[in-house]
Design a protein around this motif. Structure first.
Motif, PDB file in Angstrom:
ATOM      1  N   HIS A 174      38.225  31.871  42.793  1.00 52.00           N
ATOM      2  CA  HIS A 174      37.718  33.172  43.259  1.00 52.00           C
ATOM      3  C   HIS A 174      37.451  34.066  42.060  1.00 52.00           C
ATOM      4  O   HIS A 174      37.867  33.750  40.935  1.00 52.00           O
ATOM      5  CB  HIS A 174      38.745  33.836  44.186  1.00 52.00           C
ATOM      6  N   ASP A 203      37.984  38.221  40.830  1.00 50.91           N
ATOM      7  CA  ASP A 203      38.670  39.471  41.178  1.00 50.91           C
ATOM      8  C   ASP A 203      37.651  40.586  40.999  1.00 50.91           C
ATOM      9  O   ASP A 203      37.363  40.990  39.867  1.00 50.91           O
ATOM     10  CB  ASP A 203      39.866  39.711  40.247  1.00 50.91           C
ATOM     11  N   HIS A 211      38.413  31.756  38.861  1.00 54.54           N
ATOM     12  CA  HIS A 211      39.707  31.209  38.456  1.00 54.54           C
ATOM     13  C   HIS A 211      40.525  30.874  39.690  1.00 54.54           C
ATOM     14  O   HIS A 211      40.246  31.394  40.781  1.00 54.54           O
ATOM     15  CB  HIS A 211      40.451  32.199  37.551  1.00 54.54           C
ATOM     16  N   ARG A 246      46.523  45.423  37.192  1.00 54.77           N
ATOM     17  CA  ARG A 246      45.118  45.787  37.329  1.00 54.77           C
ATOM     18  C   ARG A 246      44.911  47.293  37.241  1.00 54.77           C
ATOM     19  O   ARG A 246      45.796  48.057  37.585  1.00 54.77           O
ATOM     20  CB  ARG A 246      44.600  45.347  38.714  1.00 54.77           C
TER      21      ARG A 246
HETATM   22 FE    FE Z   1      42.491  36.305  40.728  1.00 54.90          FE
END
Ligand code: FE
Ligand code: MD3
Length: 216
Positions: A134, A136, A190, A213
């Motif tokens: 996926h 992010d 990743h 994040r």
């Molecule tokens: Fe991720």
């Protein structure tokens, strides 16, 4: 005698660039692991791990929680960052100073100055749990890196390119390893291969990953 002769042969260098913008810091969190894990236990008392549902209706094999001003969540309605834990109706636990400090130092070491994480997603893998490839991309500003910290059983991490079709590189992430992902790596595909069974001396039969994040 100095170890200089053999330094280039060390199979686990401390600072390993793994892709454009991605730096692996082997064992970077080891010296402070007991403080980090104690803080983690307190977070999990207030916001226990839960298996979230994807918008497609699948239950994730990875159990999740969060700390910070906002947390990442998914349900049938979609993915989002929210200040409120949907399970408790209360704000996510605050991000401990020890977490912020580690994330900032790791980002700086990788060349990303003044990282100010506002979200920390906490992932728990038991044997067999995995995370499919996926990107992010639910964060507001892709200029900020993501910093990941691994504890417990080793995982095979898969790092692909900008297209899902690119064949991913595989490498191991072990207890205490930290990776900063920024620049051209920030939006790379990743994932994590199904966790192999084992017994970790500190965490037992599981792997826990923290991802820091800048969400907002
Ligand atoms: Fe991720
Ligand atoms: C590369 N977690 O939570 S950490 C995730 O091990 C996630 O739990 C994995 O992917 C885990 O979203 C991988 C390493 C990681 C995290 C974010 C990245 C690698 C990344 C963002 C961009 C590129």
């Amino acid at each position: 005698m100095s170890g200089d002769l053999f330094e280039g042969l060390d199979p686990r260098p401390a600072r390993q660039p793994i892709a454009d913008g991605a730096v692996l810091l082997r064992g970077f969190a080891r010296s402070e692991e007991s403080e980090l894990l104690a803080a983690l236990r307190a977070i999990l008392l207030a916001a226990p791990f839960r298996h979230m549902i994807t918008p497609g209706g699948h239950t994730m094999s990875v159990a999740m929680s969060n700390c910070g001003a906002v947390g990442w969540a998914t349900d049938r309605k979609g993915y989002r960052y929210d200040a409120i834990d949907p399970n408790s109706g209360r704000p996510w636990p605050a991000m401990p100073a020890s977490f912020v400090g580690l994330a900032r130092r790791a980002a700086a070491e990788a060349g990303f100055a003044d990282f100010r994480p506002d979200a920390c997603l906490i992932n728990r893998y038991v044997p067999g749990a995995k995370m499919s490839l996926h990107q992010d991309k639910d964060e507001a500003d892709f200029a900020a890196p993501i910093v990941s910290v691994s504890f417990g059983l080793p995982a095979v991490f898969m790092f692909g390119g900008m297209q899902r079709s690119e064949k991913p590189q595989r490498f191991a992430l072990e207890h205490g390893d930290v990776v900063a992902w920024g620049g051209p790596s920030r939006l790379a595909y990743h994932g994590v291969a199904p966790l192999k069974d084992g017994e970790h001396p500190v965490l037992g039969r599981q792997r826990i990953n923290l991802t820091f994040r800048r969400a907002r």
